[in-house]
Design an enzyme around this catalytic site. Structure first.
Site, PDB file in Angstrom:
ATOM      1  N   SER A 114      -8.388   1.716   5.244  1.00  0.00           N
ATOM      2  CA  SER A 114      -7.022   2.177   5.519  1.00  0.00           C
ATOM      3  C   SER A 114      -6.742   2.299   7.010  1.00  0.00           C
ATOM      4  CB  SER A 114      -6.775   3.543   4.852  1.00  0.00           C
ATOM      5  OG  SER A 114      -6.845   3.394   3.459  1.00  0.00           O
ATOM      6  N   ASP A 152       0.840  -1.192   0.000  1.00  0.00           N
ATOM      7  CA  ASP A 152       0.000   0.000   0.000  1.00  0.00           C
ATOM      8  C   ASP A 152       0.877   1.245   0.000  1.00  0.00           C
ATOM      9  OD1 ASP A 152      -2.036   1.792   0.196  1.00  0.00           O
ATOM     10  OD2 ASP A 152      -2.975   0.883   1.958  1.00  0.00           O
ATOM     11  N   ASP A 153       0.841   2.011  -1.083  1.00  0.00           N
ATOM     12  CA  ASP A 153       1.596   3.267  -1.200  1.00  0.00           C
ATOM     13  C   ASP A 153       3.109   3.071  -1.288  1.00  0.00           C
ATOM     14  OD1 ASP A 153      -0.970   4.194  -0.797  1.00  0.00           O
ATOM     15  OD2 ASP A 153      -0.518   5.467   0.930  1.00  0.00           O
ATOM     16  N   ARG A 209      -7.558  -1.351  -6.118  1.00  0.00           N
ATOM     17  CA  ARG A 209      -7.824  -2.720  -5.641  1.00  0.00           C
ATOM     18  C   ARG A 209      -8.980  -3.360  -6.407  1.00  0.00           C
ATOM     19  NH1 ARG A 209      -5.137  -2.950  -0.440  1.00  0.00           N
ATOM     20  NH2 ARG A 209      -3.786  -1.161  -0.705  1.00  0.00           N
ATOM     21  N   HIS A 212       1.458   2.386   4.003  1.00  0.00           N
ATOM     22  CA  HIS A 212       0.495   3.484   4.153  1.00  0.00           C
ATOM     23  C   HIS A 212       0.653   4.049   5.574  1.00  0.00           C
ATOM     24  CE1 HIS A 212      -3.421   5.469   4.490  1.00  0.00           C
ATOM     25  NE2 HIS A 212      -3.671   5.210   3.214  1.00  0.00           N
ATOM     26  N   LYS A 238       1.437   9.209  -5.261  1.00  0.00           N
ATOM     27  CA  LYS A 238       0.050   8.834  -4.993  1.00  0.00           C
ATOM     28  C   LYS A 238      -0.924   9.963  -5.307  1.00  0.00           C
ATOM     29  CE  LYS A 238      -2.893   7.533  -1.081  1.00  0.00           C
ATOM     30  NZ  LYS A 238      -2.931   6.900   0.247  1.00  0.00           N
ATOM     31  N   CYS A 262      -6.124   3.937  -3.379  1.00  0.00           N
ATOM     32  CA  CYS A 262      -6.410   2.560  -2.923  1.00  0.00           C
ATOM     33  C   CYS A 262      -7.638   1.887  -3.525  1.00  0.00           C
ATOM     34  CB  CYS A 262      -6.603   2.551  -1.406  1.00  0.00           C
ATOM     35  SG  CYS A 262      -5.113   2.902  -0.499  1.00  0.00           S
ATOM     36  N   HIS A 304     -10.556  -2.759   1.689  1.00  0.00           N
ATOM     37  CA  HIS A 304     -10.900  -1.433   1.146  1.00  0.00           C
ATOM     38  C   HIS A 304     -11.791  -1.474  -0.095  1.00  0.00           C
ATOM     39  CE1 HIS A 304      -9.358   2.981   1.388  1.00  0.00           C
ATOM     40  NE2 HIS A 304     -10.625   2.824   1.745  1.00  0.00           N
ATOM     41  N   LYS A 343      -5.327  -5.680   3.963  1.00  0.00           N
ATOM     42  CA  LYS A 343      -6.257  -4.567   3.769  1.00  0.00           C
ATOM     43  C   LYS A 343      -7.195  -4.854   2.600  1.00  0.00           C
ATOM     44  CE  LYS A 343      -6.132   0.260   2.259  1.00  0.00           C
ATOM     45  NZ  LYS A 343      -5.308   1.477   2.237  1.00  0.00           N
ATOM     46  N   ASP A 378      -0.384  -0.801  -4.801  1.00  0.00           N
ATOM     47  CA  ASP A 378      -1.675  -0.272  -5.282  1.00  0.00           C
ATOM     48  C   ASP A 378      -1.563   1.104  -5.917  1.00  0.00           C
ATOM     49  OD1 ASP A 378      -1.173   1.132  -2.887  1.00  0.00           O
ATOM     50  OD2 ASP A 378      -3.302   1.249  -2.380  1.00  0.00           O
ATOM     51  N   ASN A 379      -0.565   1.877  -5.507  1.00  0.00           N
ATOM     52  CA  ASN A 379      -0.350   3.226  -6.066  1.00  0.00           C
ATOM     53  C   ASN A 379       1.008   3.715  -5.593  1.00  0.00           C
ATOM     54  OD1 ASN A 379      -2.755   3.772  -3.689  1.00  0.00           O
ATOM     55  ND2 ASN A 379      -0.799   4.805  -3.414  1.00  0.00           N
TER      56      ASN A 379
HETATM   57 MG    MG Z   1      -2.686   3.003  -1.407  1.00  0.00          MG
END
Ligand code: MG
Length: 470
Positions: A165, A43-44, A87, A240, A313, A83, A142, A140, A292-293
């Protein structure tokens, strides 16, 4: 010139005998020959945050080894710069606006959101379960925290993780402003941990999230019977913000807290690969590691780095959506660096091709089969990337060229409002991955070609109403 009779006979035998046999073999892959799939989704995580992607001080020996033994994809993209849409796209093989899992107003789902991934969407887990796979989701989610949207109602046999998150559900007692992010404590965030549909902990003890996800994942791998293929989707909550790591990783990295967090993820990847080896299934398992980003750059040193890419992001510059991606599959993968285009949306078609599973029907998919480049049999069939921010088409990549039609900064960066590029800006991403040199004026024919691609793309598009605005 006439072909000799024997050549004709060989052609007839091939057409009548061998071909149907080959097709039958592909169609009824036995359960044991179907490969397992493990997707490790950070994540991130930034493009420049791993040793094997050039970070000077974060140590990632297990990921670096995975890159040497497998493939390092340098032009692999997520389908959105935040996110929830990212996803949704990975799991459905579809652009987020086709499922309604994006918005121009609320960029992701929040604890007060009512929507989620619609039941009409078919996830990779549903597709593979239909083909005889055991499926597990750890980490996660989301994609909606109400019961109907949770992983076990979207094709996963089991779930352990946080539903949104780790910076959401801020406790009333938490320090105001960014202190609760920059000096994080688990009790500042009343984020629950769910097992399947049940809440088992609140607030989640975040220091051991990565550790516990890893334990759940390796337990799942070790418990699988040899004759049943499996799909494990491990979506880390980190890096994240707020950043947490378990005690063994405290103050270990030269990069500080953020580096500690990445080094724990690297350890976790090592645990997963080791557990596949120990279970004797490594040679029958494709592992994909990505994010994811891009990095959340406005979190200062609590956010990552996109390396040589611009921004992070939230944006549709390369730093927002190009992800550090590794693939590993001992004895089957063609090791090396792959500069072909790929997307997280391609995992669905790739897994379908490799397992013989039926891709979801009655819908438009944005998913290309990458088994050619993975096994060294041919190039990626993907030629374009559509960069969406919510429902807005901001930029399009076609082969080596990228046109920006609109631009907007991430979180408070320029331009603050969505701004049309008049005229559009053009970059040659293979020569200029940092998007520094606008070459639009010299290449009007390239822009015209991409404009035509956009017209075709839009003609097939039926955006669904937003699930994020409920
Ligand atoms: Mg993310």
């Amino acid at each position: 010139m006439k072909q000799p009779l024997w050549l004709f006979m060989i052609a007839v035998i091939a057409a009548a005998g061998l071909l149907p046999l080959c097709i039958a073999r592909a169609a009824d892959k036995s359960e044991t020959s179907k490969p397992n799939f493990v997707v490790i989704f950070c994540d991130d995580l930034g493009y420049g945050d791993l040793g094997c992607f050039g970070h000077p001080t974060i140590k990632t020996p297990r990921l670096d080894q995975m890159a040497i033994e497998g493939q390092r994809w340098t032009q692999f993209y997520s389908a959105a710069p935040v996110c929830t849409p990212s996803r949704a796209a990975l799991l459905t093989g579809r652009l987020p606006l086709r499922s309604g899992m994006c918005s121009d107003r609320r960029r992701v789902l929040f604890p007060n959101s009512k929507g989620g991934l619609p039941a009409s969407e078919v996830t990779i887990a549903e597709m593979l379960r239909e083909a005889g796979y055991a499926t597990a989701c750890v980490g996660k989610w989301h994609l909606g925290h109400h019961e109907e949207f949770l992983p076990t109602n979207h094709g996963f046999d089991s779930y352990f993780g946080i539903p949104y998150s780790n910076d959401m559900d801020r406790a009333k007692s938490a320090p105001k402003g960014r202190t609760s992010i920059f000096q994080p404590q688990s009790e500042y965030f009343e984020v629950p941990i769910l097992r399947d549909l049940e809440e088992i902990e609140r607030p989640a003890h975040q220091t051991t999230l990565t550790l516990r996800y890893t334990q759940q994942a390796t337990k799942f791998i070790s418990e699988q019977p040899k004759d049943k293929p499996f799909f494990l989707y491990l979506a880390h909550s980190m890096p994240h913000v707020p950043l947490f790591r378990s005690p063994d990783f405290e103050n270990q990295s030269l990069r500080g807290l953020y580096g500690d967090v990445i080094e724990e993820i690297d350890w976790s990847v090592g645990q997963i690969l080791d557990s596949l080896e120990n279970a004797g299934v490594a040679e029958n398992t494709l592992v994909v590691f990505t994010s994811d980003n891009g990095p959340w750059t406005s979190q200062l040193d609590h956010g990552g780095s996109a390396g040589l890419l611009h921004e992070g992001k939230g944006t549709t510059w390369e730093g927002g959506m190009r992800e550090p991606t590794l693939m590993w599959w001992p004895e089957t993968i063609q090791p090396g660096t792959v500069a072909d285009l790929g997307s997280t949306m391609d995992l669905l078609a790739t897994f379908a091709a490799l397992s013989g599973a039926q891709k979801p029907s009655g819908r438009t998919l944005d998913s290309f089969d990458l088994s050619g480049p993975i096994t060294g049999q041919g190039p990626s069939p993907r030629e374009h990337i559509f960069y969406y921010r919510g429902y807005q088409l901001m930029a399009v990549r076609h082969r080596e060229y990228k046109v920006h039609y609109q631009q907007q900064g991430s979180y408070g960066t320029e331009p603050k409002k969505r701004t049309k590029c008049e005229p559009p800006k053009l970059y040659h991403l293979e020569i200029d991955p940092s998007e520094r040199y606008n070459i639009a004026a010299e290449n009007p024919e390239v822009i015209a070609e991409i404009d035509a691609l956009v017209v075709t793309h839009r003609s097939s598009l039926k955006p669904a109403p937003s699930q994020l605005e409920h």
